[in-house]
Design an enzyme around this catalytic site. Structure first.
Site, short mmCIF file in Angstrom:
data_model
loop_
_atom_site.label_atom_id
_atom_site.label_comp_id
_atom_site.label_asym_id
_atom_site.label_seq_id
_atom_site.Cartn_x
_atom_site.Cartn_y
_atom_site.Cartn_z
N ALA A 14 81.57 5.76 -31.17
CA ALA A 14 82.33 5.87 -29.93
C ALA A 14 82.20 7.24 -29.28
CB ALA A 14 83.80 5.56 -30.20
N SER A 16 79.12 9.40 -30.17
CA SER A 16 77.71 9.76 -30.17
C SER A 16 76.90 8.64 -30.81
CB SER A 16 77.47 11.07 -30.94
OG SER A 16 77.74 10.90 -32.32
N GLY A 17 75.61 8.68 -30.57
CA GLY A 17 74.69 7.74 -31.20
C GLY A 17 73.55 8.51 -31.83
N HIS A 240 78.67 -4.45 -36.99
CA HIS A 240 79.87 -3.62 -36.86
C HIS A 240 79.67 -2.43 -37.78
CE1 HIS A 240 84.49 -3.02 -37.31
NE2 HIS A 240 83.93 -2.16 -36.47
N ASP A 241 79.77 -1.23 -37.25
CA ASP A 241 79.42 -0.04 -38.04
C ASP A 241 80.20 0.04 -39.34
OD1 ASP A 241 81.82 0.62 -36.78
OD2 ASP A 241 80.97 2.27 -35.62
N THR A 242 81.43 -0.47 -39.35
CA THR A 242 82.19 -0.44 -40.60
C THR A 242 81.59 -1.38 -41.63
OG1 THR A 242 84.19 0.04 -39.33
CG2 THR A 242 84.49 -0.61 -41.62
N GLY A 410 81.81 10.68 -41.45
CA GLY A 410 81.95 12.09 -41.10
C GLY A 410 83.12 12.77 -41.78
#
Length: 492
Positions: A14, A16-17, A240-242, A410
């Site tokens: 949400a 950065s990529g 989904h990144d999670t 992170g």
């Protein structure tokens, strides 16, 4: 069978990529970052939009870099992103405007309208999803009656939209579709009952894909732009990144909780089946699809968004915004002076986060943080407390024993947060890998290609052999009683 897979993992967050290059084999797991780009929403005419064309350009630039870094060529491309947001396509397949961001105010009051029409308990029994005001179901209802909705023929969630632009193939990957509030948690397909009840067009919803499925190969124009071969496959991952991050948890066994910690903290357990109880609904827990038929039983906690927004505000004011220095100073601040509920709706939109935190403290009879370091200490203690509360409640609701908490993403770099989470949970915290999402993305691709095989446990064994972690043990000072008292103070 490919002995070593060389794949590109596009991971869009949400804020950065980035595009990562991974080389994966039976005894090889190597990951490097090739290209990073910003992702900042743009407010136009009072609406908060994602600049999706800039994101797509960032992905293309990253794929071009991947082609240069892999002279032997790429074996696959996978895309993951945040959940719930989508683009609408017209009858020709063209995008109808920039996607609206989930922090936009258009969904205010919509959840109550939907719940007046559909019993929240029935919604939960079908979808198992935590009722959050920005879920796709509420976004679609908010958009109903607009010219864009009237012209729409297909809805694609963000990673599916980018995969469509790469391949020309439309679909809905399971793990992200499960966050919409419109997927049946039992069948794994779109809920005709809910779509009909809300008078939504069934054709909006693309066929559901499983993680590991081949989506298609690169369109000729994409191959020309990136310098890649048109035969390179784009593969469905845990989009989904999670979901990809949970694949990237290096757990040994199933008695673990996870915290995928970034802008949001996704805190929960990996289960073999959904928990669709009324107690789970009341506690705000969600059942989202994972890879290999697993269920991510979790709760969303606002996460490091509170720190990120505070740093942005301080930077705009010309004040120091060095997070590492602030965390060092925060570690020396007095403990338990003030805490906030990170999930209070006041903290969701962008804005002056330090002022909102100070106001919350004053409203709850606590001292407002007197300095940036004191405010960071307040945020980190509040997150640790929310992590512990969520882990404990998940254990109770799922009747699952937990021996360790894996904190990935992170937040694994944040030593103060990791230690305080261990203290608050009373459990060891295993921090890392930071790049769990990209690693999970790459592992699912490599298995689909045939470079590796086996179960999630086998993939995690490869992770443990090749990714460093750090273990934080609970400290006895101030001890569990102090954290219990702090929780009673905040959640009374």
């Amino acid at each position: 069978m490919t002995e070593i897979a060389t794949v590109a993992a596009a991971d869009l967050g949400a804020s950065s990529g980035r595009v990562m290059l991974a080389r994966v084999g039976r005894d090889l797991l190597d990951l490097s970052e090739l290209h990073r780009f910003g992702n900042e929403p743009v407010r136009v005419g009072g609406t908060l939009h994602w600049d999706v064309l800039a994101l797509y350009r960032g992905v293309l630039d990253g794929l071009r870099a991947a082609g240069r870094a892999a002279p032997g060529g790429l074996d696959g491309i996978g895309i993951d992103s945040w959940a719930v947001d989508y683009g609408l396509l017209d009858a020709t397949g063209a995008l109808i405007g920039n996607p609206v961001g989930y922090r936009d105010e258009r969904t205010e009051g919509v959840m109550a309208r939907v719940h007046a029409q559909l019993d929240p308990a029935r919604l939960y029994a079908v979808t198992g999803l935590q009722n959050l005001p920005f879920n796709t179901i509420y976004q679609l209802v908010a958009a109903r009656g607009t010219p864009a909705a009237a012209a729409a023929h297909r809805m694609l969630l963000m990673p599916d939209l980018l995969a469509y632009w790469l391949t020309g193939e439309q679909g809905a990957e399971l793990t992200n579709a499960s966050t919409t509030g419109l997927l049946d948690a039992t069948t794994g397909d779109w809920s005709t009952e809910l779509i009909t009840a809300l008078d939504l067009d069934r054709d909006l919803f693309a066929p559901v894909r499983q993680p590991g499925e081949r989506i298609g190969t690169l369109r000729p124009d994409v191959a020309e732009t990136t310098g890649l071969k048109p035969s390179v496959p784009v593969l469905a991952v845990g989009s989904h990144d999670t979901a990809s991050a949970v694949v990237g948890v290096p757990a040994d066994g199933d008695r673990f909780a996870y915290i995928s910690c970034g802008t949001w903290s996704l805190v929960g357990l990996e289960l073999p089946a959904p928990v669709l109880t009324e107690a789970g609904r009341q506690a705000g827990f969600t059942n989202e699809a994972g890879v290999d038929g697993t269920v991510r039983y979790l709760r969303n906690v606002m996460g490091l968004w509170l720190v990120q927004e505070s740093l942005r505000v301080w930077s705009a004011q010309g004040r120091p915004d060095d997070l590492a220095a602030l965390l060092d100073e925060a570690a020396r601040q007095p403990a338990f002076v003030s805490v906030v509920d990170p999930d209070d709706p006041v903290f969701l939109p962008p804005g002056d986060m330090p002022a909102r935190i100070a106001d919350f403290c004053r409203r709850t009879g606590q001292p407002a943080p007197a300095s940036p370091a004191a405010l960071v200490r307040c945020i980190v203690e509040s997150l640790a407390l929310a992590h512990a509360r969520t882990v404990r409640r998940a254990r109770e609701l799922a009747d699952r024993d937990v021996e360790a908490v894996h904190l990935v993403g992170g937040g694994a770099r944040n030593e103060l947060l990791c230690q305080l989470t261990a203290d608050a949970c009373g459990l060891p915290v295993v921090a890392g890998p930071v790049e769990a999402t990209a690693l999970g993305n790459a592992l699912v691709q490599a298995r689909a290609i045939g470079a590796i095989d086996g179960s999630l446990a086998d993939l995690r064994g490869l992770l443990r052999r090749h990714t460093p972690t750090r273990r934080y043990l609970p400290s006895t000072d101030p001890g569990p009683a102090a954290w219990t008292g702090l929780q009673a103070r905040l959640y009374r």
